[in-house]
Design a protein around this motif. Structure first.
Motif, PDB file in Angstrom:
ATOM      1  N   TYR A 121     -32.238  -8.548 -25.294  1.00  0.00           N
ATOM      2  CA  TYR A 121     -31.740  -7.222 -24.927  1.00  0.00           C
ATOM      3  C   TYR A 121     -30.378  -7.030 -25.587  1.00  0.00           C
ATOM      4  CZ  TYR A 121     -35.419  -7.432 -21.430  1.00  0.00           C
ATOM      5  OH  TYR A 121     -36.638  -7.547 -20.807  1.00  0.00           O
ATOM      6  N   GLU A 122     -30.209  -5.868 -26.205  1.00  0.00           N
ATOM      7  CA  GLU A 122     -28.963  -5.585 -26.903  1.00  0.00           C
ATOM      8  C   GLU A 122     -28.466  -4.188 -26.570  1.00  0.00           C
ATOM      9  OE1 GLU A 122     -27.003  -5.822 -31.393  1.00  0.00           O
ATOM     10  OE2 GLU A 122     -29.188  -5.797 -31.166  1.00  0.00           O
ATOM     11  N   GLY A 123     -27.222  -4.122 -26.104  1.00  0.00           N
ATOM     12  CA  GLY A 123     -26.575  -2.838 -25.865  1.00  0.00           C
ATOM     13  C   GLY A 123     -25.603  -2.564 -26.993  1.00  0.00           C
ATOM     14  N   SER A 125     -24.268   7.179 -30.709  1.00  0.00           N
ATOM     15  CA  SER A 125     -25.104   6.118 -31.282  1.00  0.00           C
ATOM     16  C   SER A 125     -25.424   5.006 -30.291  1.00  0.00           C
ATOM     17  CB  SER A 125     -24.413   5.492 -32.505  1.00  0.00           C
ATOM     18  OG  SER A 125     -24.148   6.457 -33.493  1.00  0.00           O
ATOM     19  N   SER A 126     -24.930   5.114 -29.064  1.00  0.00           N
ATOM     20  CA  SER A 126     -25.123   4.040 -28.082  1.00  0.00           C
ATOM     21  C   SER A 126     -26.566   3.976 -27.621  1.00  0.00           C
ATOM     22  CB  SER A 126     -24.204   4.253 -26.880  1.00  0.00           C
ATOM     23  OG  SER A 126     -22.857   4.184 -27.253  1.00  0.00           O
ATOM     24  N   ARG A 127     -27.066   2.753 -27.470  1.00  0.00           N
ATOM     25  CA  ARG A 127     -28.441   2.578 -27.030  1.00  0.00           C
ATOM     26  C   ARG A 127     -28.627   1.216 -26.376  1.00  0.00           C
ATOM     27  NH1 ARG A 127     -28.841   2.640 -32.916  1.00  0.00           N
ATOM     28  NH2 ARG A 127     -29.146   0.513 -33.681  1.00  0.00           N
ATOM     29  N   LEU A 128     -29.781   1.038 -25.784  1.00  0.00           N
ATOM     30  CA  LEU A 128     -30.193  -0.255 -25.253  1.00  0.00           C
ATOM     31  C   LEU A 128     -31.558  -0.556 -25.842  1.00  0.00           C
ATOM     32  CD1 LEU A 128     -29.808  -2.682 -23.344  1.00  0.00           C
ATOM     33  CD2 LEU A 128     -30.951  -1.334 -21.567  1.00  0.00           C
ATOM     34  N   GLY A 139     -21.017  -3.561 -22.427  1.00  0.00           N
ATOM     35  CA  GLY A 139     -21.746  -4.769 -22.082  1.00  0.00           C
ATOM     36  C   GLY A 139     -22.955  -4.526 -21.201  1.00  0.00           C
ATOM     37  N   ILE A 140     -23.895  -5.465 -21.252  1.00  0.00           N
ATOM     38  CA  ILE A 140     -25.110  -5.395 -20.443  1.00  0.00           C
ATOM     39  C   ILE A 140     -25.366  -6.757 -19.802  1.00  0.00           C
ATOM     40  CG2 ILE A 140     -26.151  -3.667 -21.966  1.00  0.00           C
ATOM     41  CD1 ILE A 140     -28.001  -5.990 -22.997  1.00  0.00           C
ATOM     42  N   ASN A 178     -19.006 -10.173 -32.022  1.00  0.00           N
ATOM     43  CA  ASN A 178     -19.189  -9.735 -30.629  1.00  0.00           C
ATOM     44  C   ASN A 178     -20.668  -9.807 -30.280  1.00  0.00           C
ATOM     45  OD1 ASN A 178     -17.790  -8.720 -28.257  1.00  0.00           O
ATOM     46  ND2 ASN A 178     -19.053  -6.899 -28.475  1.00  0.00           N
ATOM     47  N   GLY A 179     -20.954 -10.474 -29.184  1.00  0.00           N
ATOM     48  CA  GLY A 179     -22.326 -10.633 -28.744  1.00  0.00           C
ATOM     49  C   GLY A 179     -22.661 -12.099 -28.591  1.00  0.00           C
TER      50      GLY A 179
END
Length: 277
Positions: free
Chosen positions: A78-80, A86-89, A113-114, A248-249
């Protein structure tokens, strides 16, 4: 030249002014000795364990993704992502990068963050003061709750949420109500560890990206003390650097001691193990 230097030093020493200038030259060390000195520099807090990110496998990553949050559950990544408009999940196949499901945030929300909590996913926003709870299977929005301050990183330690806001503070929250239930100030050798960003809860630790750097901190959530610093530099080849943003991530790979890490607009993700430097 050597004779001239000896004569000059003799004169200076006789005058009492050559103690520093004529001190024996310290030979430069190489190999492990240099690394040990570097590891104990200002940025790595003296005797703190210094780890490195050893790459096990390189995975594909959509370089259009401004990565804000990363987590793995039941084989799904899963990536936020962030940026207004442009933001998505996304839910993707970890091995191939194939997108299985995707939802976009309204243009006025900047995703952050998610984290996964059972059959739910929480997704932060940056400055809008809104957290979105989603169904993990469909990614559909279930509700929104409000919070004060900024939202940066988020993880779930099995009983509570841990949230960062770009400062040195980690806030603990109830995973159902999202209400704050405590917190801790993070210290690196007694100094506030600021700009804590994306988080991952794993192995009883909180792992935190530090915004604008290629360091990842291992934090004891009980005391707030940084217990190790990971050097994650040098992952991208120079030819892949153009158009990328910061590291980041970070997502723990369940059932292993490995992690997947990436960066904003990076063309690759890296499955790594944090080993002693």
């Amino acid at each position: 030249m050597l004779l001239a230097r000896r004569v000059l030093c003799g004169v200076l020493l006789a005058l009492g002014t050559g103690l520093v200038a004529c001190a024996p030259q310290v030979p430069q060390h190489d190999g492990q000795q240099d690394r040990e000195q570097t590891d104990q520099g200002v940025g790595h807090a003296g005797s703190l364990p210094h780890l490195r990110a050893d790459v096990i496998h390189v995975l594909p990553h959509d370089r259009s993704s401004f990565t804000q949050g990363l987590e793995i559950a039941d084989g799904t990544l899963y990536e936020g992502t962030g940026l207004h408009g442009s933001s998505r999940l996304r839910a993707t196949d970890l091995a191939t990068g194939e997108v299985r499901r995707e939802v976009r945030l309204p243009a006025d929300l900047f995703g952050e963050g998610i984290t996964v909590t059972g059959d739910r996913i929480w997704q932060l926003t940056w400055q809008e003061g809104v957290a979105i709870e989603r169904d993990r299977q469909t990614l559909a929005e279930l509700r929104r709750v409000e919070y004060s301050g900024e939202g940066w990183g988020l993880c779930f330690d099995g009983s509570r949420l841990v949230m960062s806001d770009g400062s040195d503070r980690l806030t603990f929250r109830d995973p159902v109500t999202f209400e704050p239930v405590g917190g801790v100030d993070v210290r690196l050798a007694g100094v506030p560890a600021e700009e804590l960003n994306e988080l991952e809860c794993a192995g009883g630790h909180v792992w935190a990206n530090v915004w604008g750097s290629e360091d990842i901190l291992r934090i004891d959530p009980a005391s707030g003390q940084v217990t190790a610093v990971v050097d994650a530099s040098g992952l991208l080849a120079p030819r892949d650097r153009a158009g990328t943003d910061v590291l980041n991530g970070i997502a723990a790979v369940p059932g292993t001691d490995e992690f997947v890490i990436t960066g904003k607009n990076w063309p690759s993700m890296f499955r790594v193990r944090f080993d002693p430097a």
